[in-house]
Design an enzyme around this catalytic site. Structure first.
Site, PDB file in Angstrom:
ATOM      1  N   ASP A 181       0.881  -1.376  -0.071  1.00 39.33           N
ATOM      2  CA  ASP A 181       0.109   0.112  -0.043  1.00 39.33           C
ATOM      3  C   ASP A 181       0.693   1.174   0.122  1.00 39.33           C
ATOM      4  O   ASP A 181       2.123   1.104   0.329  1.00 39.33           O
ATOM      5  CB  ASP A 181      -1.000   0.065   1.342  1.00 39.33           C
ATOM      6  CG  ASP A 181      -1.908   0.975   1.261  1.00 39.33           C
ATOM      7  OD1 ASP A 181      -2.610   1.550   0.020  1.00 39.33           O
ATOM      8  OD2 ASP A 181      -2.211   1.704   2.300  1.00 39.33           O
ATOM      9  N   SER A 182       0.380   2.484  -0.258  1.00 38.06           N
ATOM     10  CA  SER A 182       1.167   3.525  -0.340  1.00 38.06           C
ATOM     11  C   SER A 182       1.530   4.045   1.105  1.00 38.06           C
ATOM     12  O   SER A 182       2.263   4.925   1.374  1.00 38.06           O
ATOM     13  CB  SER A 182       0.265   4.855  -1.158  1.00 38.06           C
ATOM     14  OG  SER A 182      -0.872   4.890  -0.365  1.00 38.06           O
TER      15      SER A 182
ATOM     16  N   CYS B 203      -3.476  -0.845  -2.494  1.00 34.33           N
ATOM     17  CA  CYS B 203      -3.819   0.597  -2.762  1.00 34.33           C
ATOM     18  C   CYS B 203      -4.516   0.694  -3.953  1.00 34.33           C
ATOM     19  O   CYS B 203      -4.384   0.198  -5.127  1.00 34.33           O
ATOM     20  CB  CYS B 203      -2.502   1.184  -2.773  1.00 34.33           C
ATOM     21  SG  CYS B 203      -2.725   2.934  -3.474  1.00 34.33           S
TER      22      CYS B 203
ATOM     23  N   GLU C 198      -3.844   8.980   8.032  1.00 35.08           N
ATOM     24  CA  GLU C 198      -2.440   8.569   8.286  1.00 35.08           C
ATOM     25  C   GLU C 198      -1.723   9.408   9.404  1.00 35.08           C
ATOM     26  O   GLU C 198      -0.862   8.900  10.024  1.00 35.08           O
ATOM     27  CB  GLU C 198      -1.515   8.946   6.711  1.00 35.08           C
ATOM     28  CG  GLU C 198      -0.458   8.166   6.992  1.00 35.08           C
ATOM     29  CD  GLU C 198      -0.629   6.765   6.362  1.00 35.08           C
ATOM     30  OE1 GLU C 198       0.715   5.952   6.163  1.00 35.08           O
ATOM     31  OE2 GLU C 198      -1.482   6.242   5.843  1.00 35.08           O
TER      32      GLU C 198
ATOM     33  N   CYS D  12     -10.549   3.374  -1.324  1.00 33.13           N
ATOM     34  CA  CYS D  12      -9.005   3.516  -0.798  1.00 33.13           C
ATOM     35  C   CYS D  12      -8.858   2.729   0.261  1.00 33.13           C
ATOM     36  O   CYS D  12      -9.816   2.564   1.204  1.00 33.13           O
ATOM     37  CB  CYS D  12      -9.285   5.088  -0.438  1.00 33.13           C
ATOM     38  SG  CYS D  12      -7.713   5.695   0.097  1.00 33.13           S
TER      39      CYS D  12
ATOM     40  N   HIS E 140      -7.566   3.276   3.118  1.00 37.81           N
ATOM     41  CA  HIS E 140      -7.474   4.192   4.223  1.00 37.81           C
ATOM     42  C   HIS E 140      -8.943   4.236   4.686  1.00 37.81           C
ATOM     43  O   HIS E 140      -8.974   4.687   5.884  1.00 37.81           O
ATOM     44  CB  HIS E 140      -6.844   5.552   4.052  1.00 37.81           C
ATOM     45  CG  HIS E 140      -5.362   5.511   3.914  1.00 37.81           C
ATOM     46  ND1 HIS E 140      -4.612   4.925   2.849  1.00 37.81           N
ATOM     47  CD2 HIS E 140      -4.483   5.879   4.619  1.00 37.81           C
ATOM     48  CE1 HIS E 140      -3.431   4.958   2.964  1.00 37.81           C
ATOM     49  NE2 HIS E 140      -3.120   5.289   4.202  1.00 37.81           N
TER      50      HIS E 140
HETATM   51  N1  DGL Z   1      -3.587   3.858  -0.447  1.00 33.79           N
HETATM   52  C1  DGL Z   1      -4.267   4.778  -1.516  1.00 33.79           C
HETATM   53  C2  DGL Z   1      -5.566   3.834  -2.261  1.00 33.79           C
HETATM   54  O1  DGL Z   1      -5.878   3.134  -1.813  1.00 33.79           O
HETATM   55  C3  DGL Z   1      -4.710   6.025  -0.892  1.00 33.79           C
HETATM   56  C4  DGL Z   1      -3.577   6.778  -0.192  1.00 33.79           C
HETATM   57  C5  DGL Z   1      -2.705   7.589  -0.985  1.00 33.79           C
HETATM   58  O2  DGL Z   1      -3.191   8.645  -1.730  1.00 33.79           O
HETATM   59  O3  DGL Z   1      -1.513   7.315  -0.976  1.00 33.79           O
HETATM   60  O4  DGL Z   1      -6.187   4.766  -2.991  1.00 33.79           O
END
Ligand code: DGL
Length: 276
Positions: free
Chosen positions: A7-8, A70, A165, A195, A197
């Protein structure tokens, strides 16, 4: 060989937690590219470059399968990695995303799994995601391949990821309500949390949309999808080691991460720092 989850940031730990709960015996590596977060505000070229580096790192750590948890990376990098990078670099390994499994879980669920909504071919479903995900229209594009009659209504939520975050959940909850106020009038049957998050605020999304709208959260979809995938790909499943080992890597750290990670994964984690 292990299962990689990428994930990011730390949001994907919610998906990792659900997968590990369902399939506890496998060995996992989680990578959060916290240094480059938020991906949602980056260009497609940057998102591809970051995702490729992450995938390469996970393959070097002996991952047989990588799940790109992600949505932003699934939207803007997955296809190119599958079509161009894998065949030349790692032809026997696999990279999976979250978008098609999410849409399939609604309109093409496997026989043994029920769709989260009472599906109607014409149903109207909302998706909320980062700027990059929504701008790519990936949910709309992929949906036309699964069900040409259903409709996806898109909503962009640029401010949520940084708040989550940073563990500013009170502010994040208020922001969810603000985003969803006009969206409630669109008459959708379900809302996809597009997303990684957002599942941590699932309850807030549910309250903001009201009881008639089903909230579709990927932590409830991906474990079953992975079980199903491994059943269908025994040649890959047989290569996976089963020592219940888990490693968690991030590309940058700050003082709030331990708290956020604990909230997402449900227990304290030893987050290791890596430069990729
Ligand atoms: N984890 C990213 C997603 O699922 C979102 C977070 C980011 O913008 O890095 O879209």
């Amino acid at each position: 060989m292990k299962i990689g989850i990428f994930d990011s940031g730390l949001g994907g730990l919610v998906i990792a937690r659900a997968i590990v709960k369902k399939l506890p015996k496998y060995d996992y590596i989680y990578l959060g590219d916290t240094k480059n977060l938020p991906y949602g505000q980056k260009s497609p070229v940057q998102i591809y470059r970051f995702t490729l580096k992450a995938v390469d790192f996970l393959f070097k750590q002996k991952c047989q399968i990588i799940i790109i948890a992600c949505n932003t990376a699934s939207a803007l990098a997955l296809r190119k990695i599958q079509q161009q990078y894998l065949p030349t670099h790692y032809p026997n390994r696999r990279v999976l995303g979250v978008i098609i499994p999410t849409l399939e879980s609604i309109w093409q669920p496997p026989i043994d799994i029920r769709s989260p909504i009472r599906t109607n071919r014409r149903s109207k479903v909302g998706v909320i995601g980062t700027t990059a995900t929504i701008k790519s229209h990936i949910y709309k594009k992929e949906l036309t391949k699964i069900n040409g009659q259903a409709r996806i209504i898109e909503l962009v939520a640029p401010d949520l990821v940084p708040l989550i975050e940073q563990n500013s959940l009170q502010k994040a909850r208020k922001t969810v309500k603000l985003y969803l106020r006009p969206f409630k009038k669109r008459g959708i049957e379900a809302l996809i949390l597009g997303c990684t998050h957002y599942p941590i605020l699932k309850k807030t999304f549910g309250q903001a949309m009201g009881r008639k709208v089903t909230v579709i959260s990927q932590d409830e979809i991906m474990p079953g999808k992975l079980v199903n995938y491994l059943k269908r790909h025994k040649e890959l499943a047989s290569k996976l080691s089963k020592n219940s080992k888990k490693e968690f890597w991030v590309t940058s750290r700050n003082s709030k991460f331990d708290k956020v990670a604990k909230r997402m994964f449900g227990r304290k984690l030893d987050l290791k720092l890596v430069k990729i």
